[in-house]
Design an enzyme around this catalytic site. Structure first.
Site, mmCIF file in Angstrom:
data_model
loop_
_atom_site.group_PDB
_atom_site.id
_atom_site.type_symbol
_atom_site.label_atom_id
_atom_site.label_comp_id
_atom_site.label_asym_id
_atom_site.label_seq_id
_atom_site.Cartn_x
_atom_site.Cartn_y
_atom_site.Cartn_z
ATOM 1 N N HIS A 37 -4.386 0.798 5.364
ATOM 2 C CA HIS A 37 -4.131 2.211 5.706
ATOM 3 C C HIS A 37 -4.776 3.119 4.670
ATOM 4 C CE1 HIS A 37 -0.342 1.053 7.990
ATOM 5 N NE2 HIS A 37 -0.401 0.050 7.132
ATOM 6 N N TYR A 38 -4.966 4.395 5.041
ATOM 7 C CA TYR A 38 -5.099 5.409 3.986
ATOM 8 C C TYR A 38 -3.868 6.296 4.033
ATOM 9 C CZ TYR A 38 -7.351 8.760 7.357
ATOM 10 O OH TYR A 38 -7.666 9.584 8.398
ATOM 11 N N THR A 39 -3.573 6.919 2.863
ATOM 12 C CA THR A 39 -2.303 7.655 2.760
ATOM 13 C C THR A 39 -2.394 9.082 3.279
ATOM 14 O OG1 THR A 39 -2.852 8.391 0.520
ATOM 15 C CG2 THR A 39 -1.604 6.326 0.727
ATOM 16 N N GLU A 101 -1.619 0.373 1.310
ATOM 17 C CA GLU A 101 -1.939 1.796 1.459
ATOM 18 C C GLU A 101 -2.988 2.161 0.416
ATOM 19 O OE1 GLU A 101 -1.222 4.282 3.448
ATOM 20 O OE2 GLU A 101 0.614 3.733 4.532
ATOM 21 N N ASP A 158 -6.222 5.712 10.794
ATOM 22 C CA ASP A 158 -6.550 5.222 9.454
ATOM 23 C C ASP A 158 -6.789 3.710 9.477
ATOM 24 O OD1 ASP A 158 -3.623 5.115 9.950
ATOM 25 O OD2 ASP A 158 -3.488 4.292 7.934
HETATM 26 ZN ZN LIG Z 1 -1.374 3.959 8.396
#
Ligand SMILES: [Zn+2]
Length: 263
Positions: A37-39, A101, A158
């Site tokens: 993911h990215y935050t 993340e 994401d």
């Molecule tokens: Zn995510």
């Protein structure tokens, strides 16, 4: 009689006397997926949200240099990062995944259109080193190393088009369609593009939750866009085009197994 028996009874069972010397051969990690993911937040805010709110991830990889990595949830516990999600016949992937993340602000809208924030080189190096270690320890298959947008294409985008999945492929961590085979197959599809039902079937075969009704609806476009974001980030508009078809065809091709020798 009873009084005699109780008189010579051994001590009652306690859990610390469990015999663990014999281990079963048939066992494996409960972790099947690695989800990235990215935050969409900066580092302090990411750490705060992921440690104090109802969402979490096992690891948080910062964008500083040298890279700081936090482990916020132990790997044998469940983190809350995937939400409503699916891949192949698996659903609710929080239970069977490790989540990473990555601190990255995502995108901003500008007069020239949407602008994505890039990932610093040292941050990606850290994510790959961390992923390699997790994948080896839990024996995670390449087809189960995914982005949030792959497992929830209707809700999530994401880690986005600037996340370098190709570097994951070069490190042998994910599947990647052979580029020569794609170029060859594209020529065939340029002349004769498969219909939308074919795209839906192939996307589902690869792993995406995809409608199978044969209509080119927004849901289907979102799934195509998720696939393109990962494999052809230069254009991820959800159009069912010949190159996307070629990539799908090649990546879902069954490996050719040689015929068994005759006795
Ligand atoms: Zn995510």
């Amino acid at each position: 009689m009873l009084s005699i028996l109780s008189g010579c009874a051994t001590r009652p069972f306690t859990v610390n006397q469990i015999d663990t010397r014999v281990a079963a051969k048939a066992q494996e990690s409960r972790v099947r997926f690695l989800i990235l993911h990215y935050t969409a937040l900066d580092q302090p805010k990411s750490l705060q949200v992921l440690s104090e709110q109802a969402v979490s991830a096992h690891y948080l990889v910062a964008d500083n240099n040298p890279t700081t990595v936090n482990r916020l949830v132990e790997e044998d516990k469940m983190a809350y990062h995937a939400g409503l999600s699916s891949w192949k016949n698996y659903t609710q992937l929080n239970a069977s995944s490790i989540g990473i993340e990555i601190v990255n602000k995502g995108f901003e809208e500008t007069p020239e259109g949407r602008r994505y924030f890039s990932f610093p080189q040292q941050q990606i190096d850290a994510v790959i080193a961390l992923a390699k270690d997790i994948i080896a320890r839990h024996q995670i298959k390449p087809e189960f190393v995914l982005g949030h947008s792959d497992i929830a294409p209707q809700r999530k985008s994401d880690p986005g088009p600037l996340f370098p999945w190709k570097r994951f492929a070069e490190a042998g961590l994910i599947l990647w369609p052979n580029e020569n085979a794609v170029a060859e197959q594209k020529l065939i599809y340029d002349a004769n593009l498969p219909d939308i039902k074919w795209f839906q079937k192939k996307l589902a075969e690869f792993g995406y939750a995809t409608p199978q009704h044969g209509n080119y609806d927004q849901e289907t476009r979102n799934v195509i866009a998720a696939f393109q974001t990962r494999y052809r980030p230069s254009l991820f508009d959800g159009t069912a085009d010949a190159e996307t078809a070629a990539m799908l065809e090649v990546i879902t091709r069954k490996p050719v197994t040689p015929a068994a020798p005759k006795p």
